[in-house]
Motif scaffolding. Sequence first.
Motif, short mmCIF file in Angstrom:
data_model
loop_
_atom_site.label_atom_id
_atom_site.label_comp_id
_atom_site.label_asym_id
_atom_site.label_seq_id
_atom_site.Cartn_x
_atom_site.Cartn_y
_atom_site.Cartn_z
N ALA A 1 -4.99 10.64 1.04
CA ALA A 1 -3.71 10.08 1.55
C ALA A 1 -2.94 9.77 0.12
O ALA A 1 -1.51 10.29 0.36
N VAL A 2 -3.35 9.50 -0.70
CA VAL A 2 -2.30 9.26 -1.98
C VAL A 2 -2.13 10.57 -2.68
O VAL A 2 -0.87 10.72 -2.96
N VAL A 3 -3.02 11.40 -2.72
CA VAL A 3 -2.53 12.91 -3.40
C VAL A 3 -1.42 13.57 -2.38
O VAL A 3 -0.58 14.17 -2.96
N THR B 1 -2.12 4.01 -12.75
CA THR B 1 -3.28 3.67 -12.05
C THR B 1 -4.43 3.02 -12.75
O THR B 1 -4.04 2.95 -14.14
N SER B 2 -5.48 2.81 -12.31
CA SER B 2 -6.45 1.98 -12.92
C SER B 2 -7.61 2.96 -13.22
O SER B 2 -8.61 2.59 -14.11
N LEU B 3 -7.48 4.37 -13.35
CA LEU B 3 -8.33 5.18 -13.43
C LEU B 3 -8.56 5.54 -14.93
O LEU B 3 -7.58 5.39 -15.58
N PRO B 4 -9.82 5.94 -15.34
CA PRO B 4 -9.80 6.36 -16.77
C PRO B 4 -9.03 7.52 -17.10
O PRO B 4 -8.65 8.28 -16.08
N ALA B 5 -8.66 7.73 -18.23
CA ALA B 5 -7.46 8.85 -18.70
C ALA B 5 -7.96 10.14 -17.83
O ALA B 5 -7.14 10.92 -17.52
N SER C 1 1.02 -1.02 -0.07
CA SER C 1 -0.01 -0.01 0.08
C SER C 1 0.75 1.14 -0.12
O SER C 1 1.46 1.60 0.92
N PHE C 2 0.85 2.00 -1.12
CA PHE C 2 1.47 3.36 -1.35
C PHE C 2 0.82 4.17 -0.36
O PHE C 2 1.33 5.12 0.41
N PRO D 1 -3.63 -2.68 -3.41
CA PRO D 1 -3.94 -2.01 -2.12
C PRO D 1 -4.29 -0.46 -2.05
O PRO D 1 -5.07 0.01 -1.10
N SER D 2 -3.88 0.22 -2.93
CA SER D 2 -4.18 1.82 -3.43
C SER D 2 -4.92 2.13 -4.61
O SER D 2 -4.57 3.06 -5.26
N ASP D 3 -5.57 0.91 -5.03
CA ASP D 3 -6.23 1.40 -6.24
C ASP D 3 -7.37 2.51 -6.02
O ASP D 3 -8.41 1.87 -5.08
N LEU D 4 -7.57 3.64 -6.65
CA LEU D 4 -8.28 4.36 -6.34
C LEU D 4 -9.81 4.25 -6.84
O LEU D 4 -10.62 4.90 -6.21
N MET D 5 -9.71 3.26 -7.89
CA MET D 5 -11.38 2.95 -8.29
C MET D 5 -11.75 1.86 -7.02
O MET D 5 -13.03 2.02 -6.80
N GLN D 6 -11.00 0.87 -6.47
CA GLN D 6 -11.59 0.23 -5.53
C GLN D 6 -11.67 0.90 -4.16
O GLN D 6 -12.38 0.64 -3.58
#
Length: 322
Positions: free
Chosen positions: A179-181, A202-206, A134-135, A167-172
């Motif tokens: 915290a990530v930002v 990331t797994s986010l859309p562009a 986890s980042f 663990p740090s997937d922002l979609m999930q």
Amino acid sequence: MKTPVPSHPKSSPAFPLGNCDRRAFVRRLMCAAAGSALLFDSPVRASAPAGQTPRYRIGVCDWMILQRQKIRAFSLAAELGADGVEVDMGPLGSRETFENALTQPEVRARFLEAARQHNVAICSVAMSGFYAQSFAQRPTVPRMIEDAIQTAVGLGVRVLFLPLGVPSDLMQHPELRPAVVQRLRQAGERAEQARVVIGVETSLPAAEEVRLLQEIGSPAVRSYFNFAQAVKHGRDIIGELRTLGREHLVQIHATNEDGLRLPEDPKVDLPGIRKTLDEMGWGGWLVVERSRDAGNPRDLRHNFATNIAWLKKVFAPTDAAR
């Protein structure tokens, strides 16, 4: 070549950066986004016509060819036809930081000599441990980032790869976004001081990834795009690249999940991707990670040499791209 690498400095950064220097750094990043070789320079360059750096170069991940932090990665990469190696920081597990032999000057010197000997660049330094760790939540992340930046500086490498894994997937886990930002802002400040760039997957859309990068607000934190993320989530690779734009894109994992090699994969339109990147004015490293044949996943040459050869054929220099 024997630049000392402190393990995790607790004092002020080793590379102070004034306002004028920061403006110069930002200008350099913008030049790089327009196709300049500055950002993509490494101590060793792939072969190219005299006075030219290829617009596109093809790399391979050392951990995926079973050579994580091993000298053999360079000779094997050359045998597979790659121009460069993405060198991993080593495993994390429950450690406070990466298990990283490259903190030792003599080890770095051997890596740099192997890169020169085989004419294979070190295209980037990877923190692949964050695929599983986890980042957002691990308490010693600042030390890990510092160790990675100092390793990159010691190797003369300009790009670091940071995946925001499960663990740090922002979609999930959208609740982890603050915290990530915050941590990426801190990492970006340090990266600016060291004159390196952290490429985040990331797994986010562009469009959402662009908003994330804008929220972070550092020219030293950009997108490390992975074809596999777009395919996995049913997105159009070309559309995603256009949305990111050259100013946000630092490097590419030119790979899909395992099952088919790139020449046989209908979901990865490499000629169309090449055309799009040309039109965007982007240039840099395309690094192979997976795309292994389901019927023969352990044969490195069957998989990686084939993928590299196909990428080189599609992304070969042309008069229009120079």
